[in-house]
Design a protein around this motif. Structure first.
Motif: not given
Length: 361
Positions: A164-192
């Motif tokens: 659901l969530i993953c890294s966003g861009a850095l905010n200064g030196r702080q890590q942020t979170y963003g939605l996977v749907a926003d950060r990887a909108p074309h991510a591949r899905e594979l069957d098991p």
């Protein structure tokens, strides 16, 4: 094939020999996943594999989403490609949940709380927002969810492992979170089966020659999963036996070892160090390291011709970067020259002049 040749072969497949300037996205995708719980040192693992890379360029690529950071494979962060993040998490996320189930229970995070946390975090990050962990705490508190440091850590980890969530861009030196749907909108899905086949093939292609137990450690998959994976892709892999161990790999070995000394200043969690369990000894054939090879990332590893030769620390200031090394054998003049060149390359990566101080262990 002797052990030293296996080590050089592994270095080549991991991108530590004859590195072309291919960019961070290609490096991360080629390695499938790059352990990255220490963000700054982990960037050097990418820079060490691309002679044109700089720290600032990698920050920009990370902000743009060329590569992402999330919990996957094992209970720690990894850099992954936005193309791979979804199927990797679908395949290995359930295993990581099992590995950290005790810590969920310890923090009072039952299934209902974890599910509610997922919903709250997704809502907080909707609309393209990217927030630090500290900025997410009020949203969790407003929903009546736990806000202790470890509880928030594991709520966020659960949402990461659920894809659901993953890294966003850095905010200064702080890590942020963003939605996977926003950060990887074309991510591949594979069957098991397709996901299992892909991970098996790509691990032994990028990290081979390696053993089944190496792959089990790296991926957290069960031995049954790995046997299934090898059945699916066995026609595209080869194996050899050396010193009683069976190594799997793709492609042909290097024609010959590289000319002259090859020196690397690896950060402590580089894939050459952490990508293996059973055959990790290939990088320390002289048996110098022992538990010292598992020191924290603040103590990097000096490699000379693929072999553990010492530890290093770096001190960064406005004036430059100082590398303090402890070595387990006296370096020859050609090795010293190669070390100086490697330190200078690291300095250019940081945009700073480099100095080296070497002391015997």
């Amino acid at each position: 094939m002797d052990a030293r040749s296996l080590a050089f072969w592994r270095m080549r497949n991991l991108g530590l020999l004859d590195q072309p300037a291919v960019g961070a996205a290609a490096i991360v995708g080629g390695l499938v996943a790059v352990q990255s719980q220490d963000f700054g040192p982990a960037k050097w693992s990418l820079g060490d594999r691309d002679p044109a890379a700089t720290d600032a360029q990698l920050d920009a690529a990370f902000a743009h989403g060329d590569f992402l950071r999330t919990h996957v494979l094992r209970p720690t962060w990894h850099f992954v490609s936005p193309d791979d993040i979804a199927w990797l998490l679908a395949l290995t996320g359930p295993r990581v949940h099992q590995l950290i189930a005790y810590y969920y229970r310890q923090q009072g995070l039952d299934d209902a709380v974890l599910s509610r946390g997922d919903d709250v975090l997704v809502q907080a990050l909707s609309g393209g927002r990217q927030l630090t962990r500290k900025e997410l705490v009020p949203h969790l508190a407003a929903a009546g969810l736990p806000t202790g440091t470890l509880a928030v850590t594991h709520l966020a980890m659960h949402a990461e492992l659920e894809g659901l969530i993953c890294s966003g861009a850095l905010n200064g030196r702080q890590q942020t979170y963003g939605l996977v749907a926003d950060r990887a909108p074309h991510a591949r899905e594979l069957d098991p089966d397709a996901a299992l086949a892909e991970l098996t093939l790509r691990y032994f292609t990028s990290h081979g020659p390696a053993t089944v137990k190496d792959f089990r450690w790296w991926s957290s998959l069960t031995l049954a999963d790995i046997r299934r994976g090898l059945d699916l892709v066995g026609d595209r892999l080869h194996s050899l036996t050396a010193d009683g161990l069976t190594y799997w790999f793709a492609g042909a070995p290097p024609a010959a070892p590289p000319d002259g000394p090859v020196v690397h200043l690896l950060q402590g969690y580089d894939e050459y160090l952490v990508g293996y369990s059973e055959s990790k000894f290939l990088l320390d054939l002289a048996r110098r390291g022992g538990s010292r090879l598992d020191r924290p990332a603040a103590n990097g590893v000096l490699l000379v011709d693929g072999q553990f030769t010492g530890h290093w620390r770096r001190t960064v200031s406005r004036q430059g970067v100082l590398f303090d090394l402890e070595v387990y054998e006296t370096l020859t003049p050609p090795q010293e020259a190669a070390l100086s060149a490697t330190a200078d390359r690291h300095g250019r990566f940081l945009g700073l002049p480099a100095r080296v101080s070497v002391a015997p262990r």
